[in-house]
Design an enzyme around this catalytic site. Structure first.
Site, mmCIF file in Angstrom:
data_model
loop_
_atom_site.group_PDB
_atom_site.id
_atom_site.type_symbol
_atom_site.label_atom_id
_atom_site.label_comp_id
_atom_site.label_asym_id
_atom_site.label_seq_id
_atom_site.Cartn_x
_atom_site.Cartn_y
_atom_site.Cartn_z
ATOM 1 N N GLU A 39 1.092 -1.087 0.074
ATOM 2 C CA GLU A 39 0.070 0.004 0.089
ATOM 3 C C GLU A 39 0.770 1.284 -0.038
ATOM 4 O O GLU A 39 1.960 1.388 0.343
ATOM 5 C CB GLU A 39 -0.976 0.045 1.287
ATOM 6 C CG GLU A 39 -0.384 -0.178 2.521
ATOM 7 C CD GLU A 39 -1.465 -0.274 3.649
ATOM 8 O OE1 GLU A 39 -1.929 -1.383 3.873
ATOM 9 O OE2 GLU A 39 -1.722 0.679 4.384
ATOM 10 N N CYS A 93 3.573 8.471 0.470
ATOM 11 C CA CYS A 93 4.156 7.601 1.423
ATOM 12 C C CYS A 93 4.266 6.253 0.984
ATOM 13 O O CYS A 93 3.245 5.594 0.489
ATOM 14 C CB CYS A 93 3.288 7.766 2.682
ATOM 15 S SG CYS A 93 3.768 6.349 3.881
ATOM 16 N N CYS A 128 6.606 -7.104 7.465
ATOM 17 C CA CYS A 128 7.681 -6.195 8.129
ATOM 18 C C CYS A 128 8.112 -7.363 9.287
ATOM 19 O O CYS A 128 7.183 -8.015 9.877
ATOM 20 C CB CYS A 128 7.354 -4.820 8.848
ATOM 21 S SG CYS A 128 8.708 -3.890 9.731
ATOM 22 N N CYS A 178 6.790 -4.229 16.107
ATOM 23 C CA CYS A 178 6.351 -3.036 16.860
ATOM 24 C C CYS A 178 5.009 -3.223 17.276
ATOM 25 O O CYS A 178 3.955 -3.668 16.621
ATOM 26 C CB CYS A 178 6.376 -1.821 16.195
ATOM 27 S SG CYS A 178 8.017 -1.167 15.613
ATOM 28 N N CYS A 182 1.675 -1.685 15.566
ATOM 29 C CA CYS A 182 1.847 -1.464 14.237
ATOM 30 C C CYS A 182 1.056 -2.687 13.396
ATOM 31 O O CYS A 182 1.452 -3.978 13.728
ATOM 32 C CB CYS A 182 3.117 -1.444 13.844
ATOM 33 S SG CYS A 182 3.248 -1.223 11.926
ATOM 34 N N GLU A 212 10.439 -2.016 7.062
ATOM 35 C CA GLU A 212 11.637 -1.297 7.519
ATOM 36 C C GLU A 212 12.534 -1.035 6.568
ATOM 37 O O GLU A 212 13.334 -1.737 6.239
ATOM 38 C CB GLU A 212 12.114 -1.967 8.938
ATOM 39 C CG GLU A 212 13.725 -1.480 9.485
ATOM 40 C CD GLU A 212 13.552 -0.056 9.714
ATOM 41 O OE1 GLU A 212 12.895 0.433 10.379
ATOM 42 O OE2 GLU A 212 14.620 0.589 9.329
ATOM 43 N N SER A 270 12.012 6.746 14.764
ATOM 44 C CA SER A 270 10.658 6.266 15.422
ATOM 45 C C SER A 270 11.077 5.808 16.918
ATOM 46 O O SER A 270 11.671 4.689 17.175
ATOM 47 C CB SER A 270 9.929 4.804 14.932
ATOM 48 O OG SER A 270 9.552 5.241 13.474
ATOM 49 N N LEU A 271 11.067 6.938 17.842
ATOM 50 C CA LEU A 271 11.504 6.759 18.973
ATOM 51 C C LEU A 271 10.397 6.143 19.908
ATOM 52 O O LEU A 271 10.391 5.085 20.726
ATOM 53 C CB LEU A 271 12.009 8.083 19.599
ATOM 54 C CG LEU A 271 12.870 8.135 20.964
ATOM 55 C CD1 LEU A 271 14.043 7.223 20.774
ATOM 56 C CD2 LEU A 271 13.040 9.582 21.291
ATOM 57 N N CYS A 306 -0.652 2.271 9.188
ATOM 58 C CA CYS A 306 0.188 1.284 8.461
ATOM 59 C C CYS A 306 -0.336 0.019 8.283
ATOM 60 O O CYS A 306 -0.628 -0.482 8.995
ATOM 61 C CB CYS A 306 1.643 1.314 8.985
ATOM 62 S SG CYS A 306 2.677 2.825 8.936
HETATM 63 N N1 SAH Z 1 9.631 0.903 9.765
HETATM 64 C C1 SAH Z 1 9.865 2.203 9.790
HETATM 65 C C2 SAH Z 1 8.714 3.083 8.816
HETATM 66 C C3 SAH Z 1 7.397 2.510 8.645
HETATM 67 S S1 SAH Z 1 6.274 3.136 10.157
HETATM 68 C C4 SAH Z 1 9.846 2.982 11.224
HETATM 69 O O1 SAH Z 1 9.472 2.377 12.150
HETATM 70 O O2 SAH Z 1 9.932 4.119 11.402
HETATM 71 C C5 SAH Z 1 5.945 4.640 10.054
HETATM 72 C C6 SAH Z 1 5.582 5.148 11.281
HETATM 73 O O3 SAH Z 1 4.339 5.036 11.757
HETATM 74 C C7 SAH Z 1 6.599 4.824 12.514
HETATM 75 O O4 SAH Z 1 6.891 5.927 13.389
HETATM 76 C C8 SAH Z 1 5.660 3.700 13.216
HETATM 77 O O5 SAH Z 1 6.154 3.635 14.512
HETATM 78 C C9 SAH Z 1 4.612 4.437 13.049
HETATM 79 N N2 SAH Z 1 3.172 3.509 13.444
HETATM 80 C C10 SAH Z 1 3.291 2.329 12.801
HETATM 81 N N3 SAH Z 1 1.726 1.964 13.322
HETATM 82 C C11 SAH Z 1 1.199 2.986 13.925
HETATM 83 C C12 SAH Z 1 -0.171 3.410 14.597
HETATM 84 N N4 SAH Z 1 -1.045 2.276 14.546
HETATM 85 N N5 SAH Z 1 -0.572 4.353 15.205
HETATM 86 C C13 SAH Z 1 0.584 5.457 15.078
HETATM 87 N N6 SAH Z 1 1.918 5.455 14.655
HETATM 88 C C14 SAH Z 1 2.209 4.103 13.826
#
Ligand code: SAH
Length: 350
Positions: free
Chosen positions: A99, A112, A119, A123, A126, A167, A221-222, A340
């Site tokens: 997507e 985007c 992935c 996380c 996610c 990622e 992504s902290l 995402c």
């Molecule tokens: N893998 C990479 C890029 C993809 S995710 C990363 O971790 O940065 C893009 C951003 O969306 C990241 O900051 C991720 O933590 C965040 N994200 C994923 N699922 C989410 C959700 N359900 N709500 C809010 N942010 C989310």
């Protein structure tokens, strides 16, 4: 590194112009043919060889037989009634789907893109990671998300964020080739400063990317200000500590002169207290990082909930009081499975 489809054919759209010239030379073709072909693929965004009218039929035939030509097919599109954001689901040639999101901003159109099918980072909040990693995307499969969207919308894309499924630093070679081609003046020529790559924080890869000295923005992504809290949200935090991450961020800035963005998804009752904001300020302040707050987008498979509006505002105020540059991410396309991986997931469930 060479990119091939599952039949072992070279993916012609994943080659830089220089590589394409070598490839054409090997076929006994003149270098200007490579120039023409590259222009068709990466500037005129041709969807097939048939439209490449200034290439001789014989050459088009040779290309058709010898190479893979990546061209994503739209299988679904959802448009937000709130803000016009469009979410596209594209099929790859092996039947997997990815997507991509198209957003219209005052400063231009932003896309985007996904960097992997699925992935493996895990996380907790996610949706993209729920089914694990299926495979890496090739450079052409990343580029073509942008190309297909430009064709479908008929509008220019000025900004690209690699923040969709996957990622990007776990698919490093493809990412780098993609960035090279995306910013190449022989292609779409998107300014590196308009490109953002988001990572969950794979420290050695962040350092490697720093050494490339690109002018892109790196977003980290902290999501938590302490190791303990971060580990409860992100398995990758078991590999790398926040101290190591901050060191990598300093290195990135030293090498590129580009400030890092911290992404911080606010999860109700988990990471949204004033104490969290204070600790986050301690991390972002010395590095002059921009903080982007994202109200977490709840997914069905997990219990996480958004922070209350007042809590979000208080969190932002606290950061601002500590002189941190902070924005709250506008939730584009809330009505269209914004988070995402949600569109791909609902499609696969059907
Ligand atoms: N893998 C990479 C890029 C993809 S995710 C990363 O971790 O940065 C893009 C951003 O969306 C990241 O900051 C991720 O933590 C965040 N994200 C994923 N699922 C989410 C959700 N359900 N709500 C809010 N942010 C989310």
């Amino acid at each position: 590194m060479k990119w091939e489809n599952q039949e072992g054919k070279t993916d012609i759209k994943s080659l830089t112009l220089a590589q394409l010239k070598e490839e054409m030379a090997a076929l006994g073709e003149k270098p200007f043919r490579a120039q023409q072909l590259y222009q068709w693929m990466h500037q005129k965004l041709a969807g097939d060889y048939d439209s490449m009218t200034n290439l001789p039929q014989t050459l088009r035939e040779k290309l058709r037989e010898g190479y893979a030509f990546t061209s994503l097919r739209q299988v679904r599109m959802q448009e937000s009634r709130i803000d016009g954001t469009r979410k596209y689901l594209f099929a790859l040639e092996d039947g997997h789907v990815v997507e991509s999101v198209w957003m219209r901003y005052k400063y231009g159109n932003s896309v985007c893109i996904s960097s992997q099918v699925g992935c493996r980072m895990g996380c907790r909040f996610c949706a993209s990671t729920l089914g694990g990693l299926v495979r890496n995307l090739r450079p052409a499969e990343m580029l073509d998300q942008i190309y297909a969207i430009s064709r479908l919308t008929g509008e220019r894309v000025s900004h690209v964020v690699v923040m969709g499924t996957g990622e990007p630093l776990d698919n490093y070679d493809s990412l780098l080739q993609f960035l090279t081609m995306l910013t190449d003046e022989n292609g779409l020529h998107i300014s590196a400063r308009n490109v953002t790559v988001s990572t969950c924080g794979i420290v050695p890869r962040m350092r490697q990317l720093a050494d490339e000295k690109l002018q892109i923005t790196l977003a980290l992504s902290l999501h938590a200000p302490t190791d303990e809290k971060r580990r409860s949200l992100m398995p990758v935090a078991n590999r790398y500590t926040i101290a190591e991450l901050m060191e990598a961020c300093r290195y990135y800035f030293a090498q590129t002169g580009r400030r890092i963005t911290f992404e911080y998804s606010l999860v109700g009752g988990v990471n949204d207290t004033p104490e969290d904001a204070r600790q986050l300020s301690g991390l972002a302040g010395p590095l002059h990082c921009h903080v982007n707050l994202i109200p977490v987008n709840p997914i069905r498979e997990r219990e996480y909930v958004q922070s209350e509006a007042g809590q979000i505002q208080a969190f932002k105020n606290k950061l601002e009081k500590n002189r941190i540059h902070v924005t709250i991410r506008r939730e584009m396309g809330r009505d269209i499975d914004g988070a995402c991986g949600q569109l791909r997931r609902s499609f696969m469930e059907e």
